[in-house]
Design a protein around this motif. Structure first.
Motif, mmCIF file in Angstrom:
data_model
loop_
_atom_site.group_PDB
_atom_site.id
_atom_site.type_symbol
_atom_site.label_atom_id
_atom_site.label_comp_id
_atom_site.label_asym_id
_atom_site.label_seq_id
_atom_site.Cartn_x
_atom_site.Cartn_y
_atom_site.Cartn_z
ATOM 1 N N SER A 1 3.929 -3.735 0.299
ATOM 2 C CA SER A 1 4.492 -2.976 1.245
ATOM 3 C C SER A 1 6.018 -3.161 1.382
ATOM 4 N N GLU B 1 -7.341 -4.036 -2.604
ATOM 5 C CA GLU B 1 -7.727 -2.566 -2.104
ATOM 6 C C GLU B 1 -8.717 -2.124 -3.354
ATOM 7 N N ARG C 1 0.991 1.383 -6.944
ATOM 8 C CA ARG C 1 0.828 2.601 -7.489
ATOM 9 C C ARG C 1 0.297 2.231 -8.949
ATOM 10 N N ASN C 2 -0.498 3.264 -9.355
ATOM 11 C CA ASN C 2 -1.269 3.256 -10.661
ATOM 12 C C ASN C 2 -0.348 4.211 -11.604
ATOM 13 N N PRO D 1 -2.784 -4.295 -2.582
ATOM 14 C CA PRO D 1 -2.541 -3.230 -1.752
ATOM 15 C C PRO D 1 -1.018 -2.493 -2.065
ATOM 16 N N THR D 2 -0.894 -1.477 -1.748
ATOM 17 C CA THR D 2 0.303 -0.612 -2.019
ATOM 18 C C THR D 2 0.804 -0.393 -3.275
ATOM 19 N N GLY E 1 -10.613 1.598 -5.021
ATOM 20 C CA GLY E 1 -10.329 2.845 -5.055
ATOM 21 C C GLY E 1 -9.247 3.508 -5.563
ATOM 22 N N ASP E 2 -8.862 4.843 -5.046
ATOM 23 C CA ASP E 2 -7.290 5.419 -5.578
ATOM 24 C C ASP E 2 -6.448 4.782 -4.818
ATOM 25 N N ALA E 3 -5.145 4.907 -5.143
ATOM 26 C CA ALA E 3 -4.069 4.332 -4.387
ATOM 27 C C ALA E 3 -3.730 5.005 -3.148
ATOM 28 N N LYS E 4 -3.446 4.022 -1.812
ATOM 29 C CA LYS E 4 -3.538 4.649 -0.587
ATOM 30 C C LYS E 4 -2.195 4.891 -0.129
ATOM 31 N N SER F 1 -9.285 1.210 -10.026
ATOM 32 C CA SER F 1 -9.990 1.494 -8.760
ATOM 33 C C SER F 1 -11.044 0.373 -8.504
#
Lengths: 279, 102
Positions: A156, A274, A194-195, A191-192, A276-279, A170
């Protein structure tokens, strides 16, 4: 810094094969490729046995690095041209590693072994012999290397760029698709993060995309190029490729490679993950 | 656990350590006029065209991926500007086989 300070194309290498003071180095994990044929005059470095500590999970230390380069016949003021297979992953890793130990005069062959082969350029089996040198390395430049605590703190606050494939990001796969999938650690991403898969920075033939294309790629994926960035993958060699694109080609001042990467982070007790996809 | 991400040397048969029941394998051969082509580049692209992996074909022209179940594209690159796409569907517990003629 401009592109020509850090990258040379195959034509340049062809024209400078016999220059004194220019040392070609092939870096691979599977060194049988070198044995079957390599660019004339190139020495080889084995990513696994020569750059990694044989016991601890870490690099060879400064003395080990000095001994390695001395044995290879590389001097501190030589221009080192690195290339290798796997779209230059291991060569990019070695580039980052050479920079880490303070070797300034080093460049990558754009496209690496693949581009050279697809161009049908000459490969030879003869192994060159270079007289031993007395190489002196610097202390590690930790401004380009990230460790785990720093990565947790970066959630973050800094850019985290996960360069693995979307399915690894993912949590669907735990390793690249050319490897069997059984693994011990948890799947997912920091978390946070980017892929932006490393492959998006490269063309099919392994050469890097243009600076404009690279800038657009990272900005569109939500990376704020004015902020510090940490790149990671599974073990840190694909992310060296992206570190090269961000730090050396785009010239961003604060970019670190997290060589512990997912095999360390995904095995840490208690850290957030995290899925799945990027949040 | 593999301690590298590099593509392993491609072999004609599955490595003995692999339990096929847990894997969705895509395996193929690159041929030119019926003869295997070593040293070609096989790229695995996912259903959206995203690059997922790349290996170099073996002396027998073989390439192999451990994919996830679903639809994939194999793109074969070789000297002379060769770039050929083939579609393939992978299923867990199966070896999806294909031959790519260049």
């Amino acid at each position: 810094m401009s592109r020509s300070d850090v990258l040379v194309d195959a034509d340049w290498v062809q024209a400078h094969l016999d220059d004194p003071g220019v040392v070609l180095v092939e870096v691979d994990e599977d060194t049988s490729a070198y044995e079957k044929g390599h660019i004339r005059g190139a020495v080889r470095i084995d990513w696994k046995t020569e750059l990694q500590d044989p016991v601890r999970r870490d690099f060879v230390d400064k003395t080990g690095f000095q001994n390695l380069l001395s044995e290879k016949g590389i001097a501190g003021d030589d221009l080192i041209i690195l290339y290798g297979g796997n779209n230059n992953w291991f060569a990019a890793y070695a580039y980052w590693y050479f920079r880490l130990y303070g070797h300034q005069n080093v460049k990558l062959l754009d496209g690496g072994r693949k581009k050279w082969e697809l161009d049908s350029r000459e490969l030879v089996e003869a192994v060159p012999s270079r007289p031993k040198t007395d190489y002196v390395a610097q202390e590690q430049d930790l401004s380009i290397r990230a460790f785990r605590d720093e990565v947790v703190e970066a959630i973050s606050t800094k850019n985290l760029v996960d360069v693995r494939s979307p399915d690894e990001f993912s949590g669907k796969l735990l390793a690249p698709a050319h490897l069997p999938q059984e693994q011990a650690q948890r799947g997912g991403h920091i978390p946070t993060a980017r892929n932006i898969p490393w492959s998006k920075a490269a063309n099919d033939d392994g050469t890097f995309k243009s600076d404009d294309e690279l800038q657009e790629l990272y900005e569109e994926a939500g990376v704020d190029l004015s902020k510090p960035t940490i790149a990671y993958c599974r073990i840190g060699e694909r992310s060296s490729h992206t570190w090269f694109a961000l730090h050396e080609l785009l010239g961003l001042p604060d970019v670190k490679n997290y060589d512990g990467s997912w095999t360390e982070y995904g095995s840490l007790v208690g850290v957030p993950i995290e899925l799945g996809d990027a949040k | 656990m593999s301690d590298s991400c590099g593509a392993p040397t491609q072999t004609a048969s599955l490595p003995a350590t692999v339990d096929l029941a847990n894997e969705a394998v895509i395996q193929g051969t690159v041929v030119r006029e019926g003869a295997p082509v070593p040293g070609a580049y096989a790229r695995l692209l996912d259903a959206t065209g995203e690059f997922t992996g790349e290996v170099v074909t073996s002396d027998e022209g073989v390439f192999r991926f451990f994919a996830a179940p679903g639809d994939w594209t194999i793109r074969v690159l070789a000297p002379g500007g060769v770039s050929i796409d083939s579609q393939v569907t992978a299923e867990t517990g199966e070896v999806a086989k294909l031959e790519v003629a260049i």
